[in-house]
Every structure is written in C-alpha cells, then in structure tokens.
Design an enzyme around this catalytic site. Structure first.
Site, PDB file in Angstrom:
ATOM      1  N   HIS A   1      51.868  16.434  20.778  1.00 62.14           N
ATOM      2  CA  HIS A   1      53.064  15.589  20.790  1.00 62.14           C
ATOM      3  C   HIS A   1      53.959  15.946  21.977  1.00 62.14           C
ATOM      4  CE1 HIS A   1      56.521  13.500  18.676  1.00 62.14           C
ATOM      5  NE2 HIS A   1      57.176  14.317  19.485  1.00 62.14           N
ATOM      6  N   GLU A   2      54.254  17.239  22.116  1.00 67.64           N
ATOM      7  CA  GLU A   2      55.146  17.666  23.190  1.00 67.64           C
ATOM      8  C   GLU A   2      54.472  17.578  24.561  1.00 67.64           C
ATOM      9  OE1 GLU A   2      58.116  17.891  22.477  1.00 67.64           O
ATOM     10  OE2 GLU A   2      57.958  18.094  20.300  1.00 67.64           O
TER      11      GLU A   2
ATOM     12  N   HIS B   1      54.934  14.076  25.823  1.00 64.05           N
ATOM     13  CA  HIS B   1      56.261  13.905  26.412  1.00 64.05           C
ATOM     14  C   HIS B   1      56.293  14.463  27.837  1.00 64.05           C
ATOM     15  CE1 HIS B   1      58.530  12.326  23.073  1.00 64.05           C
ATOM     16  NE2 HIS B   1      58.368  13.388  22.302  1.00 64.05           N
TER      17      HIS B   1
END
Length: 262
Positions: free
Chosen positions: A64-65, A68
């Site tokens: 997820h990170e 980003h």
C-alpha cells in the site's frame, strides 16, 4: 495513507533504492511458511493461522505504502528514495498511532483491516491535481488488487474442505483487504479517499478539510462503535463480498481461527 510536508530534499537515486529490504523478505517468508503450515496442519493450527493473517496484513501495508511512494516518485518527488519508501520496509512507514496502534487494535478485534504507515510525500513538487489525486488513490488501489488476487481461487471449483483451515484464513485475509479498500476509498478528511478529493476543493474548503483531517479517521471509527452504523457498514461489506465471490462463511471461520485467544 499519504501525508504532506513542505520541504524537498535534493538527492540522486542511489543504487538499490528500490530493492526489497531484508525485513520485507523476512515477513514474506513468515507469510509463506505459516501458509504452508496451515495448509499442512503442522503444529498449532491456530498459531499458524494467526501468523499467516498478520504477515499477510503487514505485506499489504508495505505494498500500500510502496504504491503511494512509487506514484509520488514518478510524479516528481524524488525525496521518497532517500527516505527508503521504495524498499518495502515497514519500519520506514513509521507513525506510532497510524502504523502500530490503530491497525493492530482493529486487526486483533477481528473485523476491520486498516493499512497503517505514513508515506510523507512532498506535494509542493507535485505538478497538477490529477497527479496529486493519483498518489492518494495508489495505496487503496493496491488493496483492491490484493483483494482481487485473494478472491481468484474461489472462482474455481476446487475442494476447499480438503484444507478448510487454510482457505478459511485465506478468506478472512481477503475480507480484511476488502474492508481496507472500502475504508481507504471513503471521502473522509485524512483518509486516502478524502485526500484524493482535496486538490479539487476551493481554498476555503481546503482549510476546513485540513482542520478535520487529523481526526477524520478517529471520528469515523468512533461512529463505527455505534451498533446501527456498524451494522450498516458490515452489511455493505458483506454485499460487496457476495458480489466478488468471497465466501463469508469461510471468512467467519477464518476469523475464529485467527483469534486464537478466544
């Protein structure tokens, strides 16, 4: 989740900047080994299931990170390289409340998958509202992909009952990813879905948004403790699970295995 900062570091791209960290590889190993142990019913099945779900959740946090950070890097913020965000190292995505406390509390409570972590993106060097929005949506997009991958086996006519414990915790992990996808895409200040809308707000609306953002998720979870709101939320999750072919009965069984202390 992605956050803002007002300063950019002038750096190059060092060798190995995007090489998976040993910590990430170790978590991946725990995920694979505990998955095999659950499949083979080796050792304590409840402990195996617990490790499998927790390791899978941390892997999803890293991805997820990373999503980003990678989107931010391609949009102009090269500082994410120096900060180690492209190494998939969960230690780099550190924010005590968001990285550890809230995600673990809600994971252990057994019903909500909340990706933690904090990628500090220098949005002052991101040119264009579309890029700003894409950075915010990249993380939840990874959760959606993770959910889809986990659901794929249930589309085939395989004998789930031959390894019922494994498929139960697999379904529970998919359920957690589904809740994470929905939560992160909601238009709440301070959440990725809300952050994706922020660049399109007027100046006055942004000021109000920024004032609420630090407390947006906490307010939402406080509301979730209300039985009527909680029921509506999980009714929506159950409907979505049904639409994508995720067996709720298996996810519920996996939740029971995961919560071995009960």
């Amino acid at each position: 989740m992605s956050y803002r900062t007002g300063r950019r570091l002038a750096i190059g791209v060092p060798r190995g900047a995007s090489r998976p960290s040993p910590i990430f590889l170790g978590i991946l190993a725990v995920f694979l080994i505990s998955g095999w142990m659950t499949w083979a019913r080796y050792g304590s099945i409840r402990l195996d299931a617990f490790l499998f779900v927790v390791a899978g959740w941390v892997l999803s946090l890293c991805l997820h990170e990373f999503a980003h950070a990678l989107t931010a890097y391609r949009s102009g913020d090269v500082s994410v390289v120096q900060k180690g965000y492209l190494t998939l190292n969960p230690v780099k995505y550190t924010h005590t409340l968001l990285s550890v406390v809230l995600p673990l509390v809600f994971l252990v409570l057994g019903g909500i998958g909340l990706p933690g972590g904090a990628v500090w993106v220098d949005h002052t060097y991101i040119r264009g509202r579309v890029k700003d929005t894409l950075i915010s949506l990249a993380g939840p997009g990874m959760n959606v992909v993770f959910t889809a991958v986990l659901v794929i086996p249930f589309a085939f006519d395989i004998d789930m009952f031959a390894h019922i414990e494994f498929w139960s915790v697999w379904a529970f992990l998919a359920f957690l990813q589904l809740t994470a996808s929905v939560l992160n895409l909601m238009p709440i200040p301070g959440v990725d879905g809300g952050n994706a809308l922020r660049p399109w707000l007027s100046h006055d609306w942004r000021r109000g948004f920024d004032a609420v953002a630090p407390y947006g998720m906490l307010i939402f979870f406080a509301l979730l403790w209300q039985p009527s709101i909680n029921r509506v939320f999980f009714d929506v999750i159950d409907r979505l699970a049904e639409l994508i072919g995720l067996p709720i009965f298996l996810a519920s069984s996996g939740q029971s295995l995961f919560m071995f202390w009960r």
